[in-house]
Design an enzyme around this catalytic site. Structure first.
Site: not given
Ligand code: GUN
Length: 283
Positions: A50, A94, A117
């Site tokens: 990422k 995460q 997200d």
């Protein structure tokens, strides 16, 4: 036909790079903040990808690392701090978090406009209302991959295997919005093969290598394999037995090189869109 996620992701990244450069010229570089806790080896790889991808397209990034003993409160405080930092446009926690942490509480703390997200209840609600804002990266990437190959979803019989917050549920929502007839199968489904054999479009997101074999797939189906499993010999494998399924189907994603790169590309898209929305410059 092999659905080449790497190639499509490359094109999306080039578009993001151009838009990020335009924003930067106006004095605002989009920025993603990533929160990681503990030592999950897969998470370490994903976060590296990422951050690398951000660098490639001119999006700034910062990683906030916490030990495996971190508390829910500490992570919530970290997220609140990032919520108030104007120069941070996207906040990503995460997953998985260490077992003692209340994952829901931490995710609920992310300011929806920065939730790249798309896991917050606000975004889940908007998705199921049929008017999504920030959409979870993996299912968004699957939809973009299908579009890139001209694969029609409207009117199709779609089966999603897996009901996770990250993939299965939002995937089903996007497919419904796109006009598919959608079934969600999961660990309690009695005869998985009977359900998956109905699918003209089969999306598998479980995390069990070889779960789907050739006998479970309808001929001429489109098969999207979201699984990324590390085999004992170190190789990566999806949830679909590629060697036996691929010859039967119209199209299939490989692992690696299918959905994975699309997930990262959509994170960049979401970060850019979050930045534009926060600057009042777009939706
Ligand atoms: N862990 C595995 N996939 C994801 C994802 O898409 N987002 C986050 N935050 N964590 C993950």
């Amino acid at each position: 036909m092999i659905l080449d996620g790497r190639a499509v992701a490359g094109k999306i990244k080039a578009e993001v790079a151009q838009r990020a450069a335009e924003l930067s010229k106006k004095g605002v570089q989009p920025k993603l903040a990533v929160v990681v806790a503990g030592e999950d080896p897969a998470s370490a790889v994903y976060v590296r990808h990422k951050v690398q991808a951000c660098t490639e397209v001119g999006i700034a990034s910062e990683v906030h690392r916490f030990g495996g003993e971190v508390t829910t409160e500490t992570l919530m405080a970290a997220v609140r701090g990032l919520n108030t930092k104007a120069e941070v446009h996207g906040v990503l926690v995460q997953l998985p978090l260490p077992p003692q942490v209340d994952e829901e509480a931490v995710l609920d703390t992310i300011e929806p406009s920065k939730d790249v997200d798309g896991f917050h209840a606000f975004h889940v609600g908007r998705l199921w209302q049929g008017r999504p804002k920030l959409v979870p990266c993996t299912p968004a990437g699957v939809m973009r991959l299908l579009t890139a190959y001209g694969i029609e979803v409207r009117g199709r019989e779609a089966v999603v295997v897996g009901r996770s917050r990250i993939v299965g549920r939002p995937m089903a929502g996007l497919l419904v919005n796109a006009g598919a007839t959608v079934t969600i199968a999961h660990s309690q489904t009695r005869d998985l093969g009977a359900v998956t054999r109905r699918a003209e479009l089969l999306v598998v997101a479980v995390g069990k290598p070889g779960l789907i074999d050739a006998s479970m797939v309808r001929e001429e189906a489109v098969v999207v394999d979201v699984g990324i499993n590390r085999l004992p010999d170190g190789r990566l494998a999806g949830d679909v037995d590629f060697a036996t399924v691929a010859p039967r189907v119209r199209a299939i994603t490989p692992v690696p090189g299918g959905v994975g790169p699309m997930t990262v590309a959509m994170l960049l898209v979401n970060t850019l869109e979050a930045a534009q929305t926060q600057l009042g410059g777009g939706q």
